[in-house]
Design a protein around this motif. Structure first.
Motif, PDB file in Angstrom:
ATOM      1  N   VAL A   1       0.839  -0.983  -0.092  1.00 19.56           N
ATOM      2  CA  VAL A   1       0.015  -0.029   0.029  1.00 19.56           C
ATOM      3  C   VAL A   1       0.982   1.335   0.039  1.00 19.56           C
ATOM      4  CG1 VAL A   1      -1.615   1.231   1.368  1.00 19.56           C
ATOM      5  CG2 VAL A   1      -1.607  -1.081   1.191  1.00 19.56           C
ATOM      6  N   GLN A   2       1.820   1.352   0.679  1.00 19.26           N
ATOM      7  CA  GLN A   2       2.894   2.388   0.970  1.00 19.26           C
ATOM      8  C   GLN A   2       3.469   2.817  -0.469  1.00 19.26           C
ATOM      9  OE1 GLN A   2       5.698   2.111   3.854  1.00 19.26           O
ATOM     10  NE2 GLN A   2       6.257   4.072   3.864  1.00 19.26           N
ATOM     11  N   ARG A   3       3.934   1.831  -1.145  1.00 20.57           N
ATOM     12  CA  ARG A   3       4.522   1.818  -2.406  1.00 20.57           C
ATOM     13  C   ARG A   3       3.597   2.368  -3.645  1.00 20.57           C
ATOM     14  NH1 ARG A   3       6.530  -3.482  -1.547  1.00 20.57           N
ATOM     15  NH2 ARG A   3       5.337  -4.234  -3.635  1.00 20.57           N
ATOM     16  N   ALA A   4       2.430   1.586  -3.369  1.00 19.80           N
ATOM     17  CA  ALA A   4       1.342   2.143  -4.427  1.00 19.80           C
ATOM     18  C   ALA A   4       0.978   3.304  -4.142  1.00 19.80           C
ATOM     19  CB  ALA A   4       0.087   1.276  -3.981  1.00 19.80           C
ATOM     20  N   ARG A   5       0.805   4.073  -2.887  1.00 19.03           N
ATOM     21  CA  ARG A   5       0.435   5.262  -2.766  1.00 19.03           C
ATOM     22  C   ARG A   5       1.650   6.350  -3.174  1.00 19.03           C
ATOM     23  NH1 ARG A   5      -2.801   5.175   2.861  1.00 19.03           N
ATOM     24  NH2 ARG A   5      -5.002   5.313   2.008  1.00 19.03           N
ATOM     25  N   GLY A   6       2.800   5.878  -2.921  1.00 15.50           N
ATOM     26  CA  GLY A   6       3.849   6.726  -3.456  1.00 15.50           C
ATOM     27  C   GLY A   6       4.119   6.681  -4.827  1.00 15.50           C
ATOM     28  N   LEU A   7       3.556   5.618  -5.485  1.00 14.85           N
ATOM     29  CA  LEU A   7       3.293   5.619  -7.200  1.00 14.85           C
ATOM     30  C   LEU A   7       2.358   6.646  -7.557  1.00 14.85           C
ATOM     31  CD1 LEU A   7       4.210   4.843 -10.032  1.00 14.85           C
ATOM     32  CD2 LEU A   7       2.818   2.546  -9.413  1.00 14.85           C
ATOM     33  N   LEU A   8       1.405   6.470  -6.743  1.00 12.00           N
ATOM     34  CA  LEU A   8       0.219   7.579  -7.366  1.00 12.00           C
ATOM     35  C   LEU A   8       0.495   8.975  -7.261  1.00 12.00           C
ATOM     36  CD1 LEU A   8      -2.994   5.898  -5.505  1.00 12.00           C
ATOM     37  CD2 LEU A   8      -2.458   5.761  -8.022  1.00 12.00           C
ATOM     38  N   GLU A   9       1.283   9.335  -6.157  1.00 13.71           N
ATOM     39  CA  GLU A   9       1.857  10.793  -6.278  1.00 13.71           C
ATOM     40  C   GLU A   9       2.818  10.928  -7.176  1.00 13.71           C
ATOM     41  OE1 GLU A   9       3.217  12.065  -2.256  1.00 13.71           O
ATOM     42  OE2 GLU A   9       1.562  10.955  -0.975  1.00 13.71           O
TER      43      GLU A   9
END
Length: 321
Positions: free
Chosen positions: A60-68
């Motif tokens: 989840v942390q990586r995915a949210r970083g990718l969205l940003e």
């Protein structure tokens, strides 16, 4: 998906090593917890989204970083540990122990995508089956972000209505509505979950008094008592209003819920046990009092007999008393 199809998007995705479908599930979870009009107020913790999407916290942390990195989200307030005073305040509000506040995020649309996709469908009208998610906003940060959101509009069929109290809806009500939608997916077909919340408020369904299982059982029992056959989802013109009508006919908000009835029975059972215990103790005390009187009488008789023997010894020729 358009962003991921670019060379830059594909490179970023490969760098964080995350599958496109996993990214979409996590993005969808953030969308469900965002304000429908502004995209703001995403305050769910990594752990919460990981639980409902079936992935780990790091994913989840990586995915949210990718969205940003793709320009589709931005962090407004970073998560942090609460101070002692804030922890005490949080406990006084929701009664639970909370030591951290999650980050607050906002969903965004890069200009180049907003210009190129001028006919983007409205949220909820994508024609895709949404994954079975139940998003649980973090308590303190969700309240803080909700206080800063603009009032919800009511001029669209997919827009949430403003709560009758004028205050942001409680987390308990939102979670109950999310669990209800998870059981009856057609309620969220092209609609914002705020409509479900508003219907529950109008029907005076208190989420603190009901579990979702007890609520569904009560609804089914009420329909059965009335001899009512529920229409298929495809035949319900307005599923939210239709469910509200069923609730009004099946559930009386003034009557105790199954949980309250069970609690009342437990209280009555404890009261009966306590009454029997007190009665037993009182009876034992009465018997003890009687026994003590008999003992005192026997001791007095022994003392009197002892005195008679002593008098007879001192006066051998005296008349017996």
């Amino acid at each position: 998906m358009d962003a991921l199809r670019t060379p830059e998007g594909e490179e970023l995705r490969r760098r964080v090593s995350i599958a496109p479908d996993t990214l979409l599930r996590i993005a969808h979870a953030d969308m469900l917890s965002a304000d429908a009009d502004t995209g703001r107020g995403v305050s769910t913790a990594h752990e919460t989204v990981a639980e409902v999407t079936g992935v780990c916290k790091k994913t989840v942390q990586r995915a949210r970083g990718l969205l940003e990195a793709l320009g589709l989200a931005v962090s407004i307030v970073e998560g942090r540990y609460l101070t002692v005073a804030e922890r005490e305040a949080a406990e006084s509000v929701h009664g639970g122990r909370q030591i951290k506040a999650a980050s607050v995020r906002a969903l965004t649309m890069p200009k180049r995508w907003a210009v190129e996709n001028v006919h983007l469908p409205r949220r909820g009208d994508l024609g895709l089956k949404a994954p079975d998610l139940e998003v649980k906003p973090t308590r303190t940060s969700a309240r803080e972000s909700a206080a800063s959101r603009p009032p919800a509009k009511t001029n669209g069929s997919d827009r949430p209505s403003l709560p009758r109290s004028g205050r942001p809806r409680t987390i308990g009500l939102q979670r109950f509505a999310a669990r209800l939608v998870a059981r009856m997916r057609w309620l969220a077909d092209g609609r914002h979950i705020g409509q479900v919340c508003a219907m529950l408020e109008r029907c005076e369904v208190d989420p603190d008094r009901w579990t979702i299982d007890a609520f569904m059982d009560a609804l089914a029992s009420g329909n059965k008592r009335a001899g009512f056959t529920v229409a298929e989802p495809a035949g319900q013109r307005d599923p939210v209003a239709y469910l509200g009508w069923q609730i009004k006919n099946a559930i009386d908000p003034n009557e105790p819920t199954p949980a309250e009835e069970a609690q009342l029975r437990a209280i009555q059972a404890r009261a009966e046990l306590e009454a029997r215990r007190r009665e037993r103790e009182a009876e034992e005390a009465r018997w003890a009092s009687r026994d003590q009187a008999a003992i005192d009488e026997a001791i007095a008789a022994m003392h009197e007999q002892q005195r008679a023997w002593e008098r007879a010894r001192r006066h051998p020729g005296g008349a017996a008393e």
